[in-house]
Design a protein around this motif. Structure first.
Motif: not given
Ligand code: MG
Ligand code: SAH
Length: 215
Positions: A33, A156-157, A130
């Motif tokens: 990912p 992130d995310n 991340d």
């Molecule tokens: Mg990520």
């Protein structure tokens, strides 16, 4: 972000070539990912403005984002942490292929156990989180003391495919992960030592600037 808008922005980006294209293909084939194009592009734009010299990345995977950041920000040195040995090996191979091995140091192990080693490369101007979604707060608390005042933590995310914003998750497992991310966002937005904004690009990026003095 709205899929049409996201797709439109992505269609405007230059496709990557050479080693980066090869890494994207490897990631797609092996279901690694890595950051998607629009999120990556947005993160790099902000980092070019910030101009960090030392950055800690938690979650190397195969070294894709590390390489993109190193290319985008002149003079940047990156320390990056990865616990999966196969990915660590792949990252080591790609980084040496890129010729950036003097600017990117990869440490193998669980990020929750690498603080001492990582600290050798600090203090940092930026931290990019991340890795395992359920652990973001622990990563943040463990590493933020190594961040300079005025430094930035990028997470992130934080929108997690929209599940964090109320889109029904297709399984109990994803629903639980979304809840953890929502808890992190709530905690982060009210952290007295940081000013945080969330950018709805890619899978959602939180940008948290460390205050020089706590309020
Ligand atoms: Mg990520
Ligand atoms: N930043 C990369 C993608 C990272 S994917 C890119 O965009 O190119 C997330 C990675 O974090 C995975 O490879 C996973 O193995 C790693 N990871 C998850 N939890 C971790 C932990 N506690 N310590 C170290 N690595 C971790």
């Amino acid at each position: 972000m709205n899929d049409n808008i996201h797709g439109y922005i992505e269609s405007l980006l230059q496709p990557r070539t050479g080693l980066l294209a090869e890494m994207e293909q490897y990631a797609a084939e092996h279901r690694v990912p890595i950051m998607e194009p629009v999120g990556m592009d947005t993160l790099l734009a902000v980092m070019k403005l910030q101009k960090p010299e030392r950055l800690l990345e938690i979650g190397t995977a195969i070294g894709y984002s590390a390489l993109r950041m190193a290319e985008a920000v002149p003079g940047l040195h990156i320390t990056t942490l990865e616990r999966d040995e196969e990915r660590f090996n792949k990252a080591t191979q790609y980084i040496s292929q890129s010729g950036e091995q003097n600017r990117i140091r990869i440490l193998l192990g669980d990020a929750l156990e690498l603080a001492e080693q990582a600290a050798e490369d600090g203090p940092f101007d930026a931290i990019f989180i991340d890795a395992a979604k359920g652990q973001y707060r622990r990563f943040f608390e463990l590493y933020e003391p190594m961040l300079k005042p005025g430094g930035v933590i990028y997470s992130d995310n934080v929108l997690f495919k929209g599940y964090a914003a109320g889109t029904d998750a297709p399984s109990k497992r994803l629903e639980k992960m979304a809840q953890k991310i929502m808890d992190y966002n709530q905690w982060l937005m009210t952290h007295p030592g940081y000013d945080t904004s969330i950018i709805p690009a890619g899978d959602g990026i939180a940008i948290s600037t460390k205050r020089s003095e706590e309020k």
